[in-house]
Design a protein around this motif. Structure first.
Motif, mmCIF file in Angstrom:
data_model
loop_
_atom_site.group_PDB
_atom_site.id
_atom_site.type_symbol
_atom_site.label_atom_id
_atom_site.label_comp_id
_atom_site.label_asym_id
_atom_site.label_seq_id
_atom_site.Cartn_x
_atom_site.Cartn_y
_atom_site.Cartn_z
ATOM 1 N N ARG A 48 -3.435 -6.513 6.391
ATOM 2 C CA ARG A 48 -3.361 -5.317 6.090
ATOM 3 C C ARG A 48 -2.777 -4.113 6.831
ATOM 4 O O ARG A 48 -3.096 -2.910 6.682
ATOM 5 C CB ARG A 48 -4.913 -4.714 5.243
ATOM 6 C CG ARG A 48 -5.140 -5.435 3.923
ATOM 7 C CD ARG A 48 -6.588 -4.782 3.417
ATOM 8 N NE ARG A 48 -7.114 -5.639 2.414
ATOM 9 C CZ ARG A 48 -7.917 -5.221 1.597
ATOM 10 N NH1 ARG A 48 -8.571 -4.354 2.052
ATOM 11 N NH2 ARG A 48 -8.104 -5.953 0.303
ATOM 12 N N HIS B 231 -2.817 -8.533 -0.645
ATOM 13 C CA HIS B 231 -3.589 -7.527 0.186
ATOM 14 C C HIS B 231 -5.044 -8.032 0.462
ATOM 15 O O HIS B 231 -5.715 -7.926 1.348
ATOM 16 C CB HIS B 231 -3.702 -6.386 -0.523
ATOM 17 C CG HIS B 231 -4.530 -6.333 -2.008
ATOM 18 N ND1 HIS B 231 -3.937 -6.680 -3.226
ATOM 19 C CD2 HIS B 231 -5.729 -5.955 -2.219
ATOM 20 C CE1 HIS B 231 -4.616 -6.539 -4.090
ATOM 21 N NE2 HIS B 231 -5.481 -6.106 -3.646
ATOM 22 N N THR C 269 -8.506 -7.178 6.427
ATOM 23 C CA THR C 269 -7.806 -6.311 7.156
ATOM 24 C C THR C 269 -6.562 -7.190 7.963
ATOM 25 O O THR C 269 -5.742 -6.782 8.435
ATOM 26 C CB THR C 269 -8.815 -5.833 8.261
ATOM 27 O OG1 THR C 269 -9.559 -5.078 7.651
ATOM 28 C CG2 THR C 269 -7.864 -4.601 9.100
ATOM 29 N N GLN D 252 1.903 2.194 3.588
ATOM 30 C CA GLN D 252 2.123 1.028 4.255
ATOM 31 C C GLN D 252 3.126 1.325 5.545
ATOM 32 O O GLN D 252 3.045 0.789 6.402
ATOM 33 C CB GLN D 252 2.950 -0.009 3.414
ATOM 34 C CG GLN D 252 3.445 -1.315 4.070
ATOM 35 C CD GLN D 252 2.136 -2.019 4.505
ATOM 36 O OE1 GLN D 252 1.376 -2.289 3.858
ATOM 37 N NE2 GLN D 252 2.146 -2.086 6.116
ATOM 38 N N LYS E 46 -0.947 -1.407 8.595
ATOM 39 C CA LYS E 46 -0.052 -0.570 8.666
ATOM 40 C C LYS E 46 1.259 -0.284 9.609
ATOM 41 O O LYS E 46 0.733 -0.408 10.601
ATOM 42 C CB LYS E 46 -0.592 1.113 8.062
ATOM 43 C CG LYS E 46 -1.699 0.860 7.239
ATOM 44 C CD LYS E 46 -1.614 0.314 5.734
ATOM 45 C CE LYS E 46 -2.502 -0.011 4.894
ATOM 46 N NZ LYS E 46 -3.293 1.089 4.558
ATOM 47 N N THR F 59 -12.082 -3.160 11.803
ATOM 48 C CA THR F 59 -12.777 -2.423 10.681
ATOM 49 C C THR F 59 -14.137 -3.507 10.177
ATOM 50 O O THR F 59 -15.187 -3.060 9.689
ATOM 51 C CB THR F 59 -11.825 -2.657 9.524
ATOM 52 O OG1 THR F 59 -11.506 -4.451 9.500
ATOM 53 C CG2 THR F 59 -10.612 -1.808 9.788
ATOM 54 N N ASP G 17 -13.068 0.121 0.712
ATOM 55 C CA ASP G 17 -12.439 -1.007 0.201
ATOM 56 C C ASP G 17 -10.868 -0.673 0.088
ATOM 57 O O ASP G 17 -10.256 -1.434 -0.883
ATOM 58 C CB ASP G 17 -12.981 -1.608 -1.169
ATOM 59 C CG ASP G 17 -12.472 -3.012 -1.579
ATOM 60 O OD1 ASP G 17 -12.032 -3.570 -0.617
ATOM 61 O OD2 ASP G 17 -12.442 -3.359 -2.571
ATOM 62 N N ASP G 18 -10.373 -0.185 1.073
ATOM 63 C CA ASP G 18 -8.767 0.290 0.891
ATOM 64 C C ASP G 18 -8.152 0.666 -0.401
ATOM 65 O O ASP G 18 -7.148 0.095 -0.673
ATOM 66 C CB ASP G 18 -8.111 -1.014 1.601
ATOM 67 C CG ASP G 18 -8.245 -1.283 2.960
ATOM 68 O OD1 ASP G 18 -8.727 -0.367 3.890
ATOM 69 O OD2 ASP G 18 -7.991 -2.287 3.782
ATOM 70 N N TYR H 140 0.781 -1.097 0.204
ATOM 71 C CA TYR H 140 0.164 0.033 -0.028
ATOM 72 C C TYR H 140 0.823 1.148 -0.130
ATOM 73 O O TYR H 140 2.030 1.180 0.566
ATOM 74 C CB TYR H 140 -0.856 0.108 1.059
ATOM 75 C CG TYR H 140 -2.236 -0.854 1.121
ATOM 76 C CD1 TYR H 140 -3.118 -0.570 0.343
ATOM 77 C CD2 TYR H 140 -2.251 -2.079 1.612
ATOM 78 C CE1 TYR H 140 -4.245 -1.411 0.175
ATOM 79 C CE2 TYR H 140 -3.225 -2.977 1.466
ATOM 80 C CZ TYR H 140 -4.192 -2.613 0.825
ATOM 81 O OH TYR H 140 -5.299 -3.356 0.821
#
Length: 572
Positions: free
Chosen positions: A450, A341, A447, A62, A452, A442, A100-101, A59
Motif C-alpha cells: 500500500r 490493496h 501495508t 496514491q 504511496k 504501521t 483501515d486505510d 487509493y
C-alpha cells in the motif's frame, strides 16, 4: 416501484412492514433519482460493458506532489498514462475515515479533505468510468450515526447491534482473529456492540429498515456524483442472526437483489460488484439463482491459483478450476484480478490446492519477503491471506529486469485473457515491489502493498526504458491496447479452457461473430510444447496479435519460450 422491489422488501422485513418500508424507500429513491443525470455513454444491454473496459485499482492519495491535491495527481497520471489504455478507475474509499486505510468511513457523503473534493472525483469520472466502494457492512465508530447510538438518540438506537456478552456466538463465522463484540459506554449503560472487523468498524443493523433506506440513498448519491460501478464491500457478512453463521444469509442475498432491482429500474447504466473473499462455490452464488444479484463478482480463486502455477511451474490446478467456471452471458460477468490493496486470499484456494501445496505457497511468499495473516476458527487460527506485492510473489529476484518483467507480464496475461473485466492494482501496473518499511511503521501486514508514491518519481521511472517499472508498464499497457481492440474479449464473449500439459495455460476467447483469439502462456522457466487442441479450430497461418510473429499449426504443436505469452488469431 416494481413488484420485484416490493416482494424483496416483504421477504426481508415481513408482510406487516412491507407497505410502510416501500413507501419510505420510494420517497427517498425518487428524491435522489431526480438529481441524477445519466452519463452520455451508457453502454448497451443489461451489462453495459465491453472489451474496452478494464479498471485500475488505486487509493485516492496514491500519487503525491508538494502543493498539489492527491486526487489531482491521480487525474494527471490517469490522463497522461492511461488514456486509450484503461477505461475505468476504481478509487478505493476516498471518504473521511478513522482506520483501515479508508474502510472505516466517518462520512459517506464527503471526500477526504486532504485529498480534494467531489469536484476532483467527478473530474476523473469525465474521462474514465468511476468505481467506488459502498462500505455498507459497517461504519466508523466516529460516524454521526454511532455517536447518536452512544447518546441513546431514538433515531439511531436500532442502527447497531448490541448483544449480551454471555450469548453463545460460536456459530458465527469470523474473518479476523479479533473479538466479535466490543464494549462501549452509552447513555443507556455499557453495550457490547457487534464489530466483525475491528473495534473501530461497528456493524450496521440491516434488520432496521431505516439503515437499508439510508444506505440505498448513499448508493444513489454516489451515482449522482458520477460513479458507474459500485463495489459492495464485505457484503457476505451483512445480515446477522444469532444461531446462524451470519455469512451468506438468505436476507443478505435478498438485499443484493434489491440493489440490482433498483439499478435496473432507475439507473440501468450502473454496475453492481460484490466483494466476497470466500471459497469459489460460495463466491459465484452472488450471481443469484437467475442472474438477479451482482452484475460482476470477484474472481478470488484466480490470484492464488495463478501464483501456484508460477511457483510450481505447473498450470494444472488453474486449468481445472477455470474449466468449472459457469459461462458468462449478457447479464453477468467476472471481475478478474491478481493483486489488490489487501493480499492474496488463501480461503478461495481451499479444496483446489492440497494442504501441502498451500503450505508451499505460504513458504514461497515468506521467502520472498511476504507475510501471512490469520483468522480465528473453531480449531484455532488459520492462514487466510498472504500479504506481499504480487510482482515479488511471482518473480522474486529482481537482478535481471528483463526476465523479471517477462515472468510478471506472463502472469498478468492470464488476468487479461480470462472471461470478464480486468481489475489491475496500481502497484502491478507500474511494477513496484514490497514495502517492508511500511509494515514496520504501521504494524499492519497489508501495508506491504500500500505504499504511496511521489508522482514525479513514478513518471521518471516509467520514462526510463531500462527500468524494471518501465518494462512492466510497457508490457502491460501493450496487452491492454491489444485487448480493447478485439471483440473476442467482450465480457459476455464465450470462452473455452484448452487442453494443455504442465506449465501451459490456454484459453479460446470469442466465436465466429466476435472473432476468435487463442491465448497461451508458459508459466515455466523452461520452453514448453503446446499440442494444438482440436477444439481451438486453428487453421493455416496465425499471427500473434501482441508481438506480431506468425505461426503455423501444420506441425500440430507450438513451442513457447520461458514465460512466453501468445495471443493467436487467424491472419486475414
Amino acid at each position: 416501484m416494481s413488484e420485484s422491489v416490493r416482494e424483496l422488501v416483504g421477504f426481508i422485513y415481513g408482510p406487516e412492514k412491507e407497505e410502510a418500508v416501500c413507501s419510505s424507500l420510494l420517497e427517498r429513491v425518487k428524491k435522489r433519482v431526480a438529481r441524477i443525470t445519466a452519463p452520455p455513454t451508457r453502454g448497451e444491454g443489461n451489462l453495459p460493458l465491453d472489451e474496452a473496459d478494464s479498471f485500475m485499482i488505486t487509493y485516492g492519495d496514491q500519487f503525491r506532489r508538494p502543493g498539489t491535491l492527491p486526487l489531482e495527481c491521480l487525474k494527471e497520471f490517469c490522463e497522461e498514462k492511461l488514456t486509450g489504455v484503461l477505461s475505468g478507475v476504481h478509487i478505493l474509499p476516498f471518504f473521511p475515515y478513522t482506520s483501515d486505510d479508508g474502510f472505516s468511513i466517518a462520512d459517506y457523503t464527503k471526500v477526504h479533505p486532504d485529498w480534494g473534493g467531489w469536484k476532483q472525483v467527478s473530474g476523473i469520472g469525465t474521462s474514465f468510468k468511476l468505481m467506488s466502494d459502498l462500505v455498507l457492512n459497517h461504519c466508523s465508530a466516529s460516524h454521526r450515526w454511532f455517536k447518536g447510538f452512544l447518546e441513546d438518540d431514538p433515531r439511531y438506537r436500532d442502527f447497531f447491534i448490541s448483544v449480551d456478552p454471555d450469548t453463545d456466538l460460536s456459530t458465527i463465522v469470523r474473518p479476523r482473529a479479533l473479538p466479535l463484540l466490543t464494549p462501549f459506554e452509552t447513555a443507556a449503560g455499557t453495550k457490547h456492540v457487534w464489530t466483525t472487523f475491528s473495534a473501530d468498524q461497528v456493524d450496521l443493523n440491516f434488520a432496521c429498515p431505516d439503515v437499508l433506506i439510508e444506505m440505498i440513498d448513499v448508493f444513489l448519491f454516489h451515482v449522482q456524483m458520477g460513479v458507474q460501478v459500485i463495489r459492495l464491500d464485505a457484503i457476505a457478512y451483512l445480515w446477522k442472526e444469532i444461531g446462524h453463521p451470519s455469512i451468506h444469509h438468505p436476507k443478505t442475498h435478498a438485499v443484493v437483489r434489491l440493489f440490482r432491482a433498483i439499478v435496473e429500474e432507475y439507473v440501468p447504466w450502473v454496475i453492481i460488484l460484490t466483494e466476497t473473499n470466500v471459497p469459489h462455490k460460495e463466491n459465484i452464488s452472488y450471481f443469484g439463482t437467475g442472474d438477479d444479484e451482482a452484475h460482476m463478482i470477484y474472481q478470488f480463486s484466480l490470484p492464488p491459483l495463478t501464483l501456484d502455477a508460477f511457483r510450481r511451474e505447473d498450470a494444472g490446478h488453474l486449468r481445472d478450476w477455470a474449466a468449472t467456471l459457469p459461462p458468462v452471458d449478457g447479464r453477468t460477468t467476472y471481475f478478474n484480478f491478481l493483486a489488490s490493496h489487501d493480499g492474496v486470499g488463501v480461503t478461495p484456494a481451499h479444496g483446489i490446492l492440497s494442504d501441502q501445496e498451500l503450505e508451499g505457497l505460504i513458504r514461497s511468499v515468506e521467502e520472498r519477503g511476504g507475510l501471512v495473516s490469520y483468522k480465528a476458527v473453531k480449531e484455532g487460527k488459520v492462514p487466510y491471506e498472504l500479504n506481499i506485492n504480487y510482482r515479488d510473489a511471482v518473480a522474486g529476484d529482481q537482478t535481471e529486469p528483463r526476465q523479471t518483467a517477462a515472468q510478471f507480464i506472463a502472469a498478468q496475461s492470464i488476468l487479461l485473457a480470462m472471461p470478464g473485466v480486468p481489475g489491475i492494482y496500481v502497484h502491478s501496473l507500474i511494477g513496484s515491489g514490497n514495502w517492508s518499511e511500511g509494515v514496520k511503521e504501521t504494524g499492519m501486514n497489508r501495508t506491504i502493498n500500500r505504499r504511496k508514491l511521489q508522482l514525479d518519481q513514478v513518471l521518471q521511472e516509467l520514462s526510463d526504458p531500462a527500468s524494471l517499472e518501465a518494462r512492466i508498464f510497457k508490457g502491460y499497457t501493450n496487452m491492454l491496447k491489444v485487448r480493447r481492440e478485439r471483440p473476442a474479449f467482450h465480457p459476455a464473449s464465450p470462452f473455452l479452457v484448452l487442453k494443455a500439459d504442465g506449465p501451459v495455460f490456454g484459453l479460446l476467447r470469442g466465436d465466429e461473430e466476435r472473432g476468435r483469439v487463442v491465448c497461451l502462456v508458459n508459466s515455466s522457466s523452461r520452453p514448453a510444447q503446446w499440442k494444438v487442441d482440436p477444439a481451438a479450430k486453428l487453421k493455416g497461418v496465425l499471427t500473434d496479435c501482441i508481438n506480431g510473429g506468425s505461426f503455423t499449426v501444420a506441425a500440430g504443436s507450438i513451442t513457447l519460450e520461458p514465460f512466453q505469452v501468445l495471443w493467436l488469431e487467424t491472419m486475414t
